[in-house]
Design an enzyme around this catalytic site. Sequence first.
Site, PDB file in Angstrom:
ATOM      1  N   HIS A 185      -2.300  -5.314   1.583  1.00 56.13           N
ATOM      2  CA  HIS A 185      -3.601  -5.951   1.375  1.00 56.13           C
ATOM      3  C   HIS A 185      -3.355  -7.410   1.024  1.00 56.13           C
ATOM      4  O   HIS A 185      -2.383  -7.723   0.338  1.00 56.13           O
ATOM      5  CB  HIS A 185      -4.358  -5.293   0.202  1.00 56.13           C
ATOM      6  CG  HIS A 185      -5.524  -6.114  -0.277  1.00 56.13           C
ATOM      7  ND1 HIS A 185      -6.770  -6.028   0.297  1.00 56.13           N
ATOM      8  CD2 HIS A 185      -5.614  -7.093  -1.239  1.00 56.13           C
ATOM      9  CE1 HIS A 185      -7.590  -6.898  -0.305  1.00 56.13           C
ATOM     10  NE2 HIS A 185      -6.905  -7.545  -1.245  1.00 56.13           N
ATOM     11  N   PHE A 206     -15.265   4.213   6.933  1.00 60.96           N
ATOM     12  CA  PHE A 206     -13.893   4.492   6.492  1.00 60.96           C
ATOM     13  C   PHE A 206     -13.709   4.408   4.978  1.00 60.96           C
ATOM     14  O   PHE A 206     -12.619   4.631   4.468  1.00 60.96           O
ATOM     15  CB  PHE A 206     -12.895   3.560   7.207  1.00 60.96           C
ATOM     16  CG  PHE A 206     -13.102   2.083   6.967  1.00 60.96           C
ATOM     17  CD1 PHE A 206     -12.675   1.469   5.795  1.00 60.96           C
ATOM     18  CD2 PHE A 206     -13.711   1.285   7.932  1.00 60.96           C
ATOM     19  CE1 PHE A 206     -12.853   0.111   5.575  1.00 60.96           C
ATOM     20  CE2 PHE A 206     -13.905  -0.082   7.719  1.00 60.96           C
ATOM     21  CZ  PHE A 206     -13.471  -0.666   6.544  1.00 60.96           C
ATOM     22  N   ARG A 230      -2.278 -14.144   4.731  1.00 62.94           N
ATOM     23  CA  ARG A 230      -2.998 -13.434   5.798  1.00 62.94           C
ATOM     24  C   ARG A 230      -2.254 -13.587   7.135  1.00 62.94           C
ATOM     25  O   ARG A 230      -2.198 -12.653   7.935  1.00 62.94           O
ATOM     26  CB  ARG A 230      -4.423 -13.982   5.941  1.00 62.94           C
ATOM     27  CG  ARG A 230      -5.310 -13.772   4.733  1.00 62.94           C
ATOM     28  CD  ARG A 230      -5.797 -12.367   4.545  1.00 62.94           C
ATOM     29  NE  ARG A 230      -6.524 -11.845   5.669  1.00 62.94           N
ATOM     30  CZ  ARG A 230      -7.231 -10.702   5.633  1.00 62.94           C
ATOM     31  NH1 ARG A 230      -7.303  -9.988   4.505  1.00 62.94           N
ATOM     32  NH2 ARG A 230      -7.851 -10.258   6.694  1.00 62.94           N
ATOM     33  N   LYS A 257       0.820  -1.219   0.000  1.00 58.92           N
ATOM     34  CA  LYS A 257       0.000   0.000   0.000  1.00 58.92           C
ATOM     35  C   LYS A 257       0.857   1.275   0.000  1.00 58.92           C
ATOM     36  O   LYS A 257       2.072   1.226   0.251  1.00 58.92           O
ATOM     37  CB  LYS A 257      -0.912  -0.039   1.223  1.00 58.92           C
ATOM     38  CG  LYS A 257      -1.963  -1.149   1.166  1.00 58.92           C
ATOM     39  CD  LYS A 257      -2.899  -1.056   2.372  1.00 58.92           C
ATOM     40  CE  LYS A 257      -4.015  -2.072   2.304  1.00 58.92           C
ATOM     41  NZ  LYS A 257      -4.955  -1.917   3.449  1.00 58.92           N
ATOM     42  N   ASN A 283      -1.920   0.366   6.778  1.00 57.58           N
ATOM     43  CA  ASN A 283      -1.418  -0.880   7.367  1.00 57.58           C
ATOM     44  C   ASN A 283      -0.563  -1.716   6.405  1.00 57.58           C
ATOM     45  O   ASN A 283      -0.502  -2.936   6.504  1.00 57.58           O
ATOM     46  CB  ASN A 283      -2.579  -1.691   7.945  1.00 57.58           C
ATOM     47  CG  ASN A 283      -3.636  -2.034   6.905  1.00 57.58           C
ATOM     48  OD1 ASN A 283      -3.492  -1.682   5.735  1.00 57.58           O
ATOM     49  ND2 ASN A 283      -4.681  -2.720   7.320  1.00 57.58           N
ATOM     50  N   ARG A 318       2.340  -6.261   9.154  1.00 58.65           N
ATOM     51  CA  ARG A 318       1.625  -5.081   9.635  1.00 58.65           C
ATOM     52  C   ARG A 318       2.162  -4.589  10.970  1.00 58.65           C
ATOM     53  O   ARG A 318       2.224  -3.378  11.209  1.00 58.65           O
ATOM     54  CB  ARG A 318       0.128  -5.381   9.703  1.00 58.65           C
ATOM     55  CG  ARG A 318      -0.512  -5.358   8.303  1.00 58.65           C
ATOM     56  CD  ARG A 318      -1.910  -5.886   8.310  1.00 58.65           C
ATOM     57  NE  ARG A 318      -2.648  -5.485   7.108  1.00 58.65           N
ATOM     58  CZ  ARG A 318      -3.842  -5.977   6.788  1.00 58.65           C
ATOM     59  NH1 ARG A 318      -4.428  -6.879   7.561  1.00 58.65           N
ATOM     60  NH2 ARG A 318      -4.459  -5.560   5.701  1.00 58.65           N
TER      61      ARG A 318
HETATM   62  P1  IDP Z   1      -8.132  -6.516   5.820  1.00 59.74           P
HETATM   63  O1  IDP Z   1      -7.294  -5.620   4.914  1.00 59.74           O
HETATM   64  O2  IDP Z   1      -7.364  -6.982   7.022  1.00 59.74           O
HETATM   65  O3  IDP Z   1      -8.812  -7.632   5.066  1.00 59.74           O
HETATM   66  P2  IDP Z   1     -10.707  -5.152   5.842  1.00 59.74           P
HETATM   67  O4  IDP Z   1     -11.696  -5.216   6.981  1.00 59.74           O
HETATM   68  O5  IDP Z   1     -11.029  -5.912   4.599  1.00 59.74           O
HETATM   69  O6  IDP Z   1      -9.282  -5.579   6.423  1.00 59.74           O
HETATM   70  O7  IDP Z   1     -10.513  -3.603   5.495  1.00 59.74           O
HETATM   71  C1  IDP Z   1      -9.889  -3.213   4.291  1.00 59.74           C
HETATM   72  C2  IDP Z   1      -8.928  -2.082   4.602  1.00 59.74           C
HETATM   73  O8  IDP Z   1      -9.682  -0.960   5.070  1.00 59.74           O
HETATM   74  C3  IDP Z   1      -7.941  -2.362   5.747  1.00 59.74           C
HETATM   75  O9  IDP Z   1      -6.816  -3.082   5.337  1.00 59.74           O
HETATM   76  C4  IDP Z   1      -7.591  -0.943   6.188  1.00 59.74           C
HETATM   77  O10 IDP Z   1      -6.660  -0.317   5.290  1.00 59.74           O
HETATM   78  C5  IDP Z   1      -8.943  -0.247   6.059  1.00 59.74           C
HETATM   79  N1  IDP Z   1      -9.704  -0.288   7.320  1.00 59.74           N
HETATM   80  C6  IDP Z   1     -10.314  -1.357   7.888  1.00 59.74           C
HETATM   81  N2  IDP Z   1     -10.932  -1.036   9.038  1.00 59.74           N
HETATM   82  C7  IDP Z   1     -10.715   0.302   9.202  1.00 59.74           C
HETATM   83  C8  IDP Z   1     -11.111   1.246  10.209  1.00 59.74           C
HETATM   84  O11 IDP Z   1     -11.789   0.926  11.188  1.00 59.74           O
HETATM   85  N3  IDP Z   1     -10.667   2.542  10.033  1.00 59.74           N
HETATM   86  C9  IDP Z   1      -9.927   2.936   8.950  1.00 59.74           C
HETATM   87  N4  IDP Z   1      -9.553   2.076   7.991  1.00 59.74           N
HETATM   88  C10 IDP Z   1      -9.928   0.782   8.110  1.00 59.74           C
HETATM   89 MG    MG Z   2     -10.270  -7.548   3.571  1.00 59.60          MG
END
Ligand code: IDP
Ligand code: MG
Length: 140
Positions: free
Chosen positions: A117, A59, A87, A11, A114, A104
């Site tokens: 992806h 978000f 993961r 990212k 973070n 991460r």
């Molecule tokens: P993941 O990347 O661990 O699968 P997801 O829930 O699919 O997590 O969320 C996608 C992306 O959205 C996350 O990697 C992060 O960059 C962002 N994100 C997730 N939850 C939040 C939040 O509560 N606040 C801000 N950004 C978030």
């Molecule tokens: Mg996801």
Amino acid sequence: MSAQRTLSIIKPDATARNVTGSINARFEQAELRIIAQKKIQLTKAQAEKFYEVHSDKAFYDSLCEYMSSAPVVVQVLYGDNAVAKNREIMGATNPANAEIGTIRRDFGQSIEHNAVHGSDCVENAEIEIAFFFSGLELVG
Ligand code: IDP
Ligand code: MG
């Protein structure tokens, strides 16, 4: 265990901090092979399409703004159990909750910024790979 493919994105926060090689070393150490890779900058519309599943989340707009703010490296990882393995190596969404030694935890800045992806299941991995790559670009 079977060989799988999964989509990985390094990212904007990580490309900006010049740690793409350090992150990719983690994948290679875990015996995941990078079988396709390119550096691109998403438009906001492309980021919105990719993260459409999150369009109802508070978000979403901020996430899509961020994902289109600087270049990303999109890549396909291949190996045994690649989806779950990736993961695991990535760690939890929020770097503050991620296990020590995960990408991460070591490279993420915040729950949004973070570092990486990774696809969450085999079915989504194939959809996400097709979003960025044609079959001709998957070179093994
Ligand atoms: P993941 O990347 O661990 O699968 P997801 O829930 O699919 O997590 O969320 C996608 C992306 O959205 C996350 O990697 C992060 O960059 C962002 N994100 C997730 N939850 C939040 C939040 O509560 N606040 C801000 N950004 C978030
Ligand atoms: Mg996801």
